[in-house]
Every structure is written in C-alpha cells, then in structure tokens.
Scaffold this active site. Structure first.
Site, PDB file in Angstrom:
ATOM      1  N   HIS A 174      -3.322  -9.016   3.260  1.00  6.71           N
ATOM      2  CA  HIS A 174      -4.747  -9.310   3.552  1.00  6.71           C
ATOM      3  C   HIS A 174      -5.287  -9.878   4.830  1.00  6.71           C
ATOM      4  O   HIS A 174      -4.709 -11.059   5.170  1.00  6.71           O
ATOM      5  CB  HIS A 174      -5.385  -9.787   2.569  1.00  6.71           C
ATOM      6  CG  HIS A 174      -5.363  -8.858   1.015  1.00  6.71           C
ATOM      7  ND1 HIS A 174      -5.443  -9.499  -0.088  1.00  6.71           N
ATOM      8  CD2 HIS A 174      -5.380  -7.686   1.114  1.00  6.71           C
ATOM      9  CE1 HIS A 174      -5.645  -8.507  -0.963  1.00  6.71           C
ATOM     10  NE2 HIS A 174      -5.266  -7.227  -0.297  1.00  6.71           N
ATOM     11  N   TYR A 217      -9.403 -10.540  -6.942  1.00 10.86           N
ATOM     12  CA  TYR A 217      -8.781 -10.507  -8.269  1.00 10.86           C
ATOM     13  C   TYR A 217      -8.857 -11.325  -9.211  1.00 10.86           C
ATOM     14  O   TYR A 217      -8.629 -11.241 -10.191  1.00 10.86           O
ATOM     15  CB  TYR A 217      -7.124 -10.576  -7.722  1.00 10.86           C
ATOM     16  CG  TYR A 217      -6.639  -9.060  -6.983  1.00 10.86           C
ATOM     17  CD1 TYR A 217      -6.683  -8.057  -7.582  1.00 10.86           C
ATOM     18  CD2 TYR A 217      -6.404  -9.390  -5.535  1.00 10.86           C
ATOM     19  CE1 TYR A 217      -6.210  -6.905  -6.829  1.00 10.86           C
ATOM     20  CE2 TYR A 217      -6.169  -8.132  -4.629  1.00 10.86           C
ATOM     21  CZ  TYR A 217      -6.090  -6.866  -5.487  1.00 10.86           C
ATOM     22  OH  TYR A 217      -5.636  -5.749  -4.906  1.00 10.86           O
ATOM     23  N   ARG A 267      -0.506  -1.731  -6.536  1.00 10.38           N
ATOM     24  CA  ARG A 267      -0.977  -2.680  -5.620  1.00 10.38           C
ATOM     25  C   ARG A 267      -1.822  -3.819  -6.446  1.00 10.38           C
ATOM     26  O   ARG A 267      -1.354  -4.806  -6.435  1.00 10.38           O
ATOM     27  CB  ARG A 267      -1.605  -2.336  -4.488  1.00 10.38           C
ATOM     28  CG  ARG A 267      -2.044  -3.696  -3.355  1.00 10.38           C
ATOM     29  CD  ARG A 267      -2.415  -2.914  -2.108  1.00 10.38           C
ATOM     30  NE  ARG A 267      -2.919  -3.811  -1.352  1.00 10.38           N
ATOM     31  CZ  ARG A 267      -2.273  -4.440  -0.522  1.00 10.38           C
ATOM     32  NH1 ARG A 267      -1.010  -4.491  -0.310  1.00 10.38           N
ATOM     33  NH2 ARG A 267      -3.099  -5.489   0.445  1.00 10.38           N
ATOM     34  N   LYS A 303      -2.179  -2.577   7.887  1.00 15.61           N
ATOM     35  CA  LYS A 303      -3.257  -2.374   8.751  1.00 15.61           C
ATOM     36  C   LYS A 303      -3.141  -3.013   9.878  1.00 15.61           C
ATOM     37  O   LYS A 303      -2.779  -4.172  10.100  1.00 15.61           O
ATOM     38  CB  LYS A 303      -4.569  -2.433   7.987  1.00 15.61           C
ATOM     39  CG  LYS A 303      -4.618  -1.656   6.676  1.00 15.61           C
ATOM     40  CD  LYS A 303      -6.030  -2.061   5.876  1.00 15.61           C
ATOM     41  CE  LYS A 303      -6.411  -1.140   4.958  1.00 15.61           C
ATOM     42  NZ  LYS A 303      -7.522  -1.416   4.276  1.00 15.61           N
ATOM     43  N   ARG A 356       0.909  -1.181   0.059  1.00 18.73           N
ATOM     44  CA  ARG A 356       0.110  -0.165   0.031  1.00 18.73           C
ATOM     45  C   ARG A 356       0.854   1.297   0.163  1.00 18.73           C
ATOM     46  O   ARG A 356       1.937   1.221   0.517  1.00 18.73           O
ATOM     47  CB  ARG A 356      -0.800   0.009   1.160  1.00 18.73           C
ATOM     48  CG  ARG A 356      -1.806  -1.359   1.370  1.00 18.73           C
ATOM     49  CD  ARG A 356      -2.633  -0.980   2.467  1.00 18.73           C
ATOM     50  NE  ARG A 356      -3.391  -2.283   2.608  1.00 18.73           N
ATOM     51  CZ  ARG A 356      -3.237  -3.440   3.459  1.00 18.73           C
ATOM     52  NH1 ARG A 356      -1.874  -3.704   3.995  1.00 18.73           N
ATOM     53  NH2 ARG A 356      -3.952  -4.484   3.592  1.00 18.73           N
TER      54      ARG A 356
END
Length: 342
Positions: free
Chosen positions: A291, A300, A268, A191, A166
């Site tokens: 993730h 995806y 990304r 994250k 990211r």
C-alpha cells in the site's frame, strides 16, 4: 470548395499525455492508463455529441470546467454511474488538467477551473468481502489436484493467500521472480512499478517448484509463471473464471460461501484480515500488501466482526449484567465499579 483545416493540438497533447507523462513521469501501470484512456474517450464522445461534430474537429478549447461538469452529470443521469465511478472519472480528468497546465500555459485558467471541480461526497463503500479459515480450506480442497490445471490453480490460490498479492501482480510473476530455496520468497511488481519482496511458506515454494518442473519445455527465466493450456499467460478474467468454478464446488461443503460475493481481490482481503487477527501491526501489513498509504490499510480494522466482538468484551464486559443499586452495594463496591454497574 475549400477544405476545412483541423487543429492537431488536442491530438498532440493526448499523445504526450499517454505515451510520456503517465507511464514515464508518473510511473502508472498499464491498467491505470487504460482507465484514464476510457475516461477521456467518454469525455471526447460527449463533447463531440454536444457540439454536433466529429471527434477530429475538437480542440483544447472544448474542454472547459462547464463541459466537464456537464459530462459528469451525464455519467450519473444517462449511464447511471454511482458517485464512486463519477469521482474516478473526475480524478483522471484532474490529472489531465494538471498536465495541460504544465504543457500549455495559455490554457492555465481553464485547467485551474477544471481542477476546482470538487469530488462528490456520499459514495457508499461496499463492505470488504473476505474468507474465514474454514472457507479458505474448503476452497483449496475443492481444487482437483490430479490434473495439471488443478495443480496450477492450487498453486496460484495458495500463493495469493500467502502473499496477499493483487491478481495482476501474481499473473505478472516470471520465473526469475521466484526463489524456492530458503529463504523462500517472490518479487512482486505493484502499482506505480513499485517492487516488493514477499516471503512465502516452504509449502507454497514446493507447489511453485513443481509447477515449473511440469512444463513441457525448459522455460525461459523471463517466462510467465502461471500459464493456460496453450502456454499463454493467464489473464484476470481467467482467474475470475477458475475462482468461480472452485467456489461453486466449495459451497457444497461450506454453505456460507453462497452468501458472499467473492472475487479475486477478496483473497487479498483475506490475507490482510488474517494478519490483522494474528496481531500483525498495521505498518507491517501495509508494507506486505504494497500500500502506498497507511490509510488504505486502516480500513481493514473495520472489516472483521470477530475483532469488533473482542473490542466489545474489553469495554465494560459486565455492563449488561444485572446489578443491585441499593446502598449496601454502594458501600461494598469501589466507587468506579459501582458507577459502571449503574
């Protein structure tokens, strides 16, 4: 005249929510906390206008399921927000309601009613924009590497294509997070403050090493890797600007770039789709990208048109061929083949 007394209960709850609960107990990133702050600020302003009083006059009793539902409706009606934005705002309010239920049990009934407000269905998910290999090549070749800023941009873009990081993860990299000796790798903080290690190509490691060596003064190990001309850490807005600049130059070489809305997160997406095309399994891609759920990675599989074409060819590739259906054909072909040709 007797001075009016204000309750500070709402203020104290908000301070604990943003200072303790979100960053410490939930481990949320500063950007997520800022998003939650913006949501509650909009809610408080709405309640203030609805009650014809200042925000300082509001108390916890003002935050009810009815008022929240009215607020969500105003987002779509007055601010013209889409369903996705409305649901994001509701998710933040749900988090606050859960916190309120645990902090103030006397408000449990109101919190449960707020948590009962459902998310709206029907949000249109935008197609995933990513770059093809020739577009990636054109973008990197458009960078002027004869300048210090160009070499920084080239190294940043190469790292983002390499790791699928990211944009904020790349900008938060410090010198101590970089390993340029074999095995070359970088340590990314994603994250929820989750840390992952991503291998990088030797070419990328050399680009980053040269970037560090070009610093005017010996940098501290905790210094940011990517800085601007003033020595300050690059921002997301800076990355968006420099990406747009290089894309404009690359469009002259690859006109298909004009048809795409490319932003920093598209790099990304490009990494993810490229790994998928190369046959990398979904769990590995999920771990690579950081993730939290495999469901996020699975989207995806719907993005790449080439993979859809290959799937189409594998399912009855000859189904559109002209096939005779007379009795002699039936006698020559196996029954399954004959049925497939009907």
């Amino acid at each position: 005249m007797k001075r009016r007394l204000y309750s500070d209960e709402l203020g104290r709850v908000l301070v604990r929510f943003f200072h303790d609960y979100l960053p410490t107990l939930r481990g949320m990133s500063p950007h997520t906390i800022h998003s939650y702050r913006d949501t509650l600020l909009l809610l408080l302003r709405f309640l203030s206008a609805k009650r014809h009083c200042g925000i300082e006059c509001l108390d916890l009793a003002a935050i009810t399921a009815e008022s929240v539902a009215q607020f969500l409706a105003s987002l779509e009606r007055d601010r013209h927000n889409g369903i996705a934005t409305r649901n994001i705002r509701l998710a933040a309010i749900h988090t606050f309601a859960r916190f309120l239920a645990s902090e103030r049990p006397e408000h449990l009934a109101a919190s449960q009613a707020i948590l009962g407000i459902p998310f709206k269905r029907g949000a249109q998910s935008a197609p995933i924009e990513y770059l093809e290999s020739n577009e990636v090549e054109a973008l990197l070749n458009a960078v002027d590497r004869t300048t210090a800023a160009g070499r920084r941009d080239y190294a940043l873009l190469s790292l983002m294509f390499n790791t699928g990081a990211r944009v904020q993860e790349a900008l938060d990299l410090r010198l101590c997070d970089l390993r340029v000796q074999r095995p070359c790798q970088v340590r990314l903080q994603g994250k929820g403050n989750r840390v992952r290690v991503c291998p990088i190509w030797p070419q990328t490691a050399r680009l980053l090493q040269r970037l560090v060596e070009e610093r005017r003064h010996p940098p501290d190990v905790n210094a940011a890797l990517f800085v601007n001309n003033r020595g300050d850490k690059l921002t997301r807005f800076g990355v968006r600007y420099l990406l747009r600049k290089h894309l404009v130059a690359a469009q002259a070489v690859v006109p298909t770039l004009r048809e795409k809305r490319i932003h920093p997160h598209s790099l990304r997406h490009t990494t993810a789709v490229s790994m998928l095309k190369s046959g990398v399994d979904f769990p590995t891609i999920s771990q690579w990208l950081g993730h939290a759920s495999l469901d996020t990675t699975m989207r995806y599989s719907k993005a790449d048109i080439d993979m859809k074409r290959q799937a189409l060819l594998q399912v009855f590739p000859d189904i559109l061929t002209t096939a005779p259906t007379d009795r002699r054909t039936f006698e020559r072909l196996p029954i399954i083949e004959w049925l497939r040709r009907l």
